[in-house]
Design a protein around this motif. Structure first.
Motif, mmCIF file in Angstrom:
data_model
loop_
_atom_site.group_PDB
_atom_site.id
_atom_site.type_symbol
_atom_site.label_atom_id
_atom_site.label_comp_id
_atom_site.label_asym_id
_atom_site.label_seq_id
_atom_site.Cartn_x
_atom_site.Cartn_y
_atom_site.Cartn_z
ATOM 1 N N LYS A 26 12.830 -1.919 -2.303
ATOM 2 C CA LYS A 26 12.786 -1.643 -0.864
ATOM 3 C C LYS A 26 12.047 -2.792 -0.202
ATOM 4 O O LYS A 26 11.277 -3.494 -0.849
ATOM 5 C CB LYS A 26 12.123 -0.309 -0.544
ATOM 6 N N THR A 27 12.275 -2.988 1.086
ATOM 7 C CA THR A 27 11.612 -4.093 1.787
ATOM 8 C C THR A 27 10.656 -3.608 2.870
ATOM 9 O O THR A 27 9.976 -4.416 3.488
ATOM 10 C CB THR A 27 12.644 -5.054 2.422
ATOM 11 N N THR A 28 10.599 -2.294 3.110
ATOM 12 C CA THR A 28 9.680 -1.733 4.101
ATOM 13 C C THR A 28 8.943 -0.553 3.489
ATOM 14 O O THR A 28 9.549 0.268 2.800
ATOM 15 C CB THR A 28 10.437 -1.269 5.361
ATOM 16 N N LYS A 49 13.320 -7.094 -9.146
ATOM 17 C CA LYS A 49 13.986 -7.405 -10.407
ATOM 18 C C LYS A 49 14.665 -8.757 -10.298
ATOM 19 O O LYS A 49 15.168 -9.115 -9.237
ATOM 20 C CB LYS A 49 15.032 -6.330 -10.724
ATOM 21 N N ASN A 50 14.664 -9.495 -11.393
ATOM 22 C CA ASN A 50 15.397 -10.756 -11.450
ATOM 23 C C ASN A 50 16.806 -10.442 -11.938
ATOM 24 O O ASN A 50 17.025 -10.199 -13.119
ATOM 25 C CB ASN A 50 14.709 -11.743 -12.389
ATOM 26 N N GLU A 53 14.318 -8.730 -16.070
ATOM 27 C CA GLU A 53 12.974 -8.153 -16.069
ATOM 28 C C GLU A 53 12.528 -7.836 -14.643
ATOM 29 O O GLU A 53 13.128 -8.290 -13.675
ATOM 30 C CB GLU A 53 11.973 -9.117 -16.714
ATOM 31 N N THR A 54 11.432 -7.057 -14.533
ATOM 32 C CA THR A 54 10.908 -6.674 -13.223
ATOM 33 C C THR A 54 9.489 -7.201 -13.032
ATOM 34 O O THR A 54 8.796 -7.520 -13.995
ATOM 35 C CB THR A 54 10.887 -5.142 -13.050
ATOM 36 N N GLY A 55 9.091 -7.266 -11.777
ATOM 37 C CA GLY A 55 7.735 -7.661 -11.395
ATOM 38 C C GLY A 55 7.289 -6.804 -10.221
ATOM 39 O O GLY A 55 8.066 -5.996 -9.697
ATOM 40 N N THR A 56 6.037 -6.984 -9.809
ATOM 41 C CA THR A 56 5.508 -6.182 -8.705
ATOM 42 C C THR A 56 4.803 -7.052 -7.669
ATOM 43 O O THR A 56 4.298 -8.129 -7.986
ATOM 44 C CB THR A 56 4.509 -5.121 -9.210
ATOM 45 N N MET A 57 4.785 -6.534 -6.453
ATOM 46 C CA MET A 57 4.054 -7.138 -5.339
ATOM 47 C C MET A 57 3.208 -6.013 -4.755
ATOM 48 O O MET A 57 3.736 -5.077 -4.153
ATOM 49 C CB MET A 57 5.028 -7.675 -4.292
ATOM 50 N N LYS A 58 1.894 -6.086 -4.966
ATOM 51 C CA LYS A 58 0.984 -5.072 -4.430
ATOM 52 C C LYS A 58 0.473 -5.568 -3.085
ATOM 53 O O LYS A 58 0.055 -6.719 -2.960
ATOM 54 C CB LYS A 58 -0.180 -4.851 -5.390
ATOM 55 N N LEU A 65 8.964 -8.806 3.506
ATOM 56 C CA LEU A 65 8.614 -7.417 3.265
ATOM 57 C C LEU A 65 7.790 -6.943 4.449
ATOM 58 O O LEU A 65 7.112 -7.746 5.095
ATOM 59 C CB LEU A 65 7.794 -7.289 1.980
ATOM 60 N N TYR A 66 7.821 -5.639 4.721
ATOM 61 C CA TYR A 66 7.080 -5.088 5.848
ATOM 62 C C TYR A 66 6.283 -3.859 5.420
ATOM 63 O O TYR A 66 6.767 -3.049 4.627
ATOM 64 C CB TYR A 66 8.033 -4.686 6.980
ATOM 65 N N VAL A 67 5.064 -3.765 5.957
ATOM 66 C CA VAL A 67 4.268 -2.543 5.833
ATOM 67 C C VAL A 67 3.963 -2.095 7.255
ATOM 68 O O VAL A 67 3.701 -2.908 8.133
ATOM 69 C CB VAL A 67 2.968 -2.735 5.011
ATOM 70 N N GLU A 68 4.033 -0.775 7.457
ATOM 71 C CA GLU A 68 3.765 -0.241 8.789
ATOM 72 C C GLU A 68 3.118 1.121 8.661
ATOM 73 O O GLU A 68 3.077 1.718 7.593
ATOM 74 C CB GLU A 68 5.047 -0.161 9.611
ATOM 75 N N GLY A 69 2.596 1.591 9.773
ATOM 76 C CA GLY A 69 1.971 2.899 9.811
ATOM 77 C C GLY A 69 1.306 3.141 11.141
ATOM 78 O O GLY A 69 1.395 2.325 12.061
ATOM 79 N N ASP A 70 0.612 4.279 11.207
ATOM 80 C CA ASP A 70 -0.120 4.661 12.413
ATOM 81 C C ASP A 70 -1.573 4.912 12.016
ATOM 82 O O ASP A 70 -1.857 5.847 11.269
ATOM 83 C CB ASP A 70 0.472 5.920 13.034
ATOM 84 N N MET A 71 -2.467 4.068 12.514
ATOM 85 C CA MET A 71 -3.872 4.184 12.169
ATOM 86 C C MET A 71 -4.620 4.889 13.288
ATOM 87 O O MET A 71 -4.410 4.603 14.466
ATOM 88 C CB MET A 71 -4.478 2.791 11.940
ATOM 89 N N THR A 72 -5.489 5.814 12.897
ATOM 90 C CA THR A 72 -6.315 6.538 13.866
ATOM 91 C C THR A 72 -7.771 6.104 13.709
ATOM 92 O O THR A 72 -8.185 5.687 12.624
ATOM 93 C CB THR A 72 -6.226 8.063 13.657
#
Length: 128
Positions: free
Chosen positions: A30-32, A51-52, A83-88, A118-125
């Protein structure tokens, strides 16, 4: 005449083969990522998996976030084909404005595509 046509076809086949080099191909699950609603005091993290799907080793050359509040860490070693890898990705909104946010992480690779966002989003209070 037949020899000229045959030689021309043989040369075209050799040129095509020379350009058909092995290449890595990065595909993210996923990209978001949406963190939903969360308080300012809670640091958010998520993990993107990739994944490659190419036929050469994949190398992530760089991952840069659009803001200092967002920090990506990723698999540094080459990822073999299949193989696979991760982006934290860690988001720390302490001291930022409350409300909706959307941050980007630009990933540069040696494969195709060369650049993925890649995108990260949310609602911060704000904390009470």
């Amino acid at each position: 005449m037949k020899k000229i046509i045959m030689v021309t076809m043989l040369m075209m086949a050799m040129v095509t083969t020379a350009f058909a080099q092995k290449q890595a191909k990065i595909v993210f699950d996923k990209t978001t990522w949406n963190f939903g609603t969360f308080p300012e005091s809670k640091v958010q993290t998520c993990t993107f998996t990739f994944k490659n799907e190419g036929d050469a080793p994949l190398i992530i050359n760089q991952a840069v976030a659009s803001c200092g509040c967002t920090v990506p860490t990723y698999t540094k070693k080459p990822i073999a084909p299949g193989e696979t890898g991760t982006m934290k990705v860690t988001y720390n909104g302490k001291g930022k404005f409350e409300g909706h946010f959307k941050k980007s992480i630009t990933v540069r690779t040696n494969g195709t595509p060369e650049v993925v966002r890649l995108y990260v989003e949310g609602d911060m209070t704000v904390n009470d």
